[in-house]
Design a protein around this motif. Structure first.
Motif, PDB file in Angstrom:
ATOM      1  N   LEU A  24      31.953  41.648  49.112  1.00 26.62           N
ATOM      2  CA  LEU A  24      33.265  42.189  49.243  1.00 26.62           C
ATOM      3  C   LEU A  24      34.217  40.940  48.342  1.00 26.62           C
ATOM      4  N   LEU A  47      33.982  42.448  44.848  1.00 26.29           N
ATOM      5  CA  LEU A  47      34.803  43.797  44.844  1.00 26.29           C
ATOM      6  C   LEU A  47      36.448  43.426  44.761  1.00 26.29           C
ATOM      7  N   VAL A  48      36.635  42.737  45.753  1.00 31.02           N
ATOM      8  CA  VAL A  48      38.334  42.299  45.544  1.00 31.02           C
ATOM      9  C   VAL A  48      38.551  41.402  44.419  1.00 31.02           C
ATOM     10  N   SER A  72      37.100  41.564  41.454  1.00 34.37           N
ATOM     11  CA  SER A  72      37.085  42.420  40.193  1.00 34.37           C
ATOM     12  C   SER A  72      38.359  43.146  40.176  1.00 34.37           C
TER      13      SER A  72
END
Lengths: 290, 250
Positions: A261, A264-265, A267
């Motif tokens: 997570l 993802l965030v 990036s």
């Protein structure tokens, strides 16, 4: 548009979840009550007097003067733990066991011990190493009119569906009774399974085959509640389990969740930063051209 | 940044409209909801006496798959609408859906493997459910690689729309395979588990109370919030790309 999509997805999710809850509630069945502790879990024996404490499960059947007790002990040696447990329970020093053996069950190797503690007290104990302690399941019978013992034995011949060989072995070892003195009676069906019954003069032997092992109960003297005792001990032994300590796997799994997570965030932020840097470069180029 | 953009040639702006209030609200609710579901699953839900603490990962493992389902579902919707209307915004949603769905699928796959180690005594087995989940992840990883390899924007969008629609078959197979193929050891929590399932536990009221909020969060708020942010970023990245092209051409 995304708001509309979000509302549609939420509505669908609500419908799905309502369905899941209904299914889950429909599927909830009453479960066998269990004595639960951090160290171990065993089934609570219906019809037996529950004398359990925080760290031990103990059930007593007054009419048979029998007690089944499960606990863990600090001794490292299973036999020492079994004898210490008996000394604590009966205030008697255990003599050499009438039977001593080992059996491999699904959860580990158990020591199987039978002691004739005194004239009217017989104890059957199973003990195995469980992490840094020893789990001990004791069956103590104090009926002066009877002598009852329970044994778990590895099957000598896996092709037989009846525990006849182990029943004869138990009769020979514990009661010095020749096999010819025993007669096969009809089997009896109990919650734990279908038990074979052999009877001789002043003695009954019951046997159950389960997996690679046979469970044998033997009673001498006045014939009483052997079926109930055998069934209760068998359910305690087969229902016994220790909740595994796997907290480190949970920690690892949570770390993986946060890393993915986070990536993802992160990036999104990283690409946003790159975008701003590129924009600054473009702006500087434009200024330079001017 | 808006000031900087105004000074650039051609008056091009890469800053989209300001972040909508709904997105800010959604972000706050999602973060708080995620924290709340962690408290429910890791703190308030009881310990499974047979599986131990590792069973708690189920409150993330299963919902993360459904989060991926939502994200990949948006990819299908985005792909279909792009093909029908040729508007770039649908392609952005499709791309964002794949990125978010792939991350959620990896969470699902890896948490499942970590659960399996103490319960099945192995990190991995070629069970139908596990195999189909791995194929699903690889299919969507290939989406991102293929997308990066197609130069022409129009062809790229059209091709990836079709790919995104077809790839959803792997999601459906993963979802339904344990109901189709009985030779699986993967447990089912809702409904009867397959005969060979290993490590099953019941959906008791305690499990459901911790599971439902988590499922709701991962199914809706988490994918939608992250996809929304990703779509906005993609808009700005595309604008910057156009700006770079323009600067190069001048």
């Amino acid at each position: 548009m995304l708001m509309k999509t979000a509302i549609t997805v939420l509505a669908l999710a609500f419908a799905l979840l309502t369905n899941v809850v209904t299914l889950a509630q429909d599927g909830e069945e009453p479960r066998a009550p269990y004595f639960q502790s951090r160290a171990f879990n065993v089934p609570i024996l219906a019809g037996w007097d529950d004398q359990s404490g925080e760290s031990f499960a103990q059930f007593h059947l007054a009419e048979a003067q029998a007690t089944i007790r499960t606990t863990t002990r600090a001794e490292r040696d299973p036999i020492a733990a079994a004898e210490a447990e008996l000394a604590m329970l009966t205030s008697l020093r255990a003599p050499p066991p009438s039977y001593s053996g080992k059996v491999n069950l699904a959860d580990g190797t158990w020591h199987v011990l039978v002691y004739d503690l005194e004239e009217e007290t017989t104890a059957s104990v199973m003990a195995r190493v469980a992490a840094d302690r020893v789990a001990v399941i004791s069956f103590i019978e104090r009926d002066p009119a009877a002598r009852t013992a329970v044994l778990t034995l590895a099957r000598s011949d896996g092709s037989h569906e009846v525990a006849s060989r182990e029943m004869i072995f138990a009769a020979d070892t514990l009661a010095a009774t020749a096999p010819s003195d025993l007669l096969q009676e009809e089997s009896v069906t109990l919650p734990s399974g279908e038990w074979a019954v052999y009877a001789g003069e002043g003695m009954t032997v019951m046997g159950l085959v389960f997996g690679n092992d046979s469970y044998v109960a033997l009673q001498q003297g006045e014939q009483g509640d052997l079926a109930a005792l055998a069934d209760a001990y068998n359910r305690t032994l087969l229902g016994f389990f220790i909740t595994p300590d796997n907290r480190h796997y949970l920690a690892l799994a949570l770390a993986v969740v946060f890393v993915i997570l986070g990536a993802l965030v992160g990036s999104l932020f990283w690409r946003e930063r790159g975008l701003r840097k590129d924009l600054t470069v473009l702006e500087e180029l434009a200024r330079a051209e001017e | 940044m808006a000031d900087k953009a105004k000074s650039l040639p051609g008056e091009l702006r890469i800053e989209g409209p300001p972040q909508p209030r709904a997105l800010r609200l959604l972000t706050v609710v999602t973060v708080l909801g995620f924290a709340a579901t962690l408290v429910l699953g890791l703190g308030l839900a009881g310990v499974d006496i047979q599986q131990g603490e590792i069973q708690r990962i189920f409150y993330i493992h299963m919902p993360s798959f459904f989060g991926a389902f939502t994200a990949f579902g948006l990819t299908v919707a985005g792909g279909l609408l792009y093909l029908a209307r040729k508007s770039e915004k649908w392609d952005r949603i499709a791309l964002a859906g794949v990125e978010v769905g792939l991350a959620f699928s990896l969470i699902n796959l890896l948490t499942g493997a970590i659960w399996a180690r103490p319960i099945w005594n192995t990190w991995w087995t070629w069970d139908p459910r596990l195999t189909s989940a791995a194929i699903m992840c690889l299919t969507y990883a290939a989406y991102l690689m293929l997308r990066a390899g197609i130069e022409d924007a129009g062809r790229r969008r059209a091709f990836m729309s079709v790919y995104g629609i077809l790839a959803f078959v792997t999601v459906l197979i993963t979802l339904f395979i344990i109901r189709i193929v009985p030779e699986t050891i993967h447990p089912m929590i809702v409904g009867a588990s397959p005969q060979k399932a290993q490590g099953s536990f019941e959906a008791t009221s305690g499990v459901v109370i911790a599971l439902i909020p988590s499922l709701l969060l991962w199914l809706t708020l988490m994918p939608i919030t992250i996809i929304w942010h990703r779509v906005r970023l993609e808009e700005r990245m595309e604008a910057l790309h156009r700006l770079k092209m323009q600067a190069l051409s001048e």
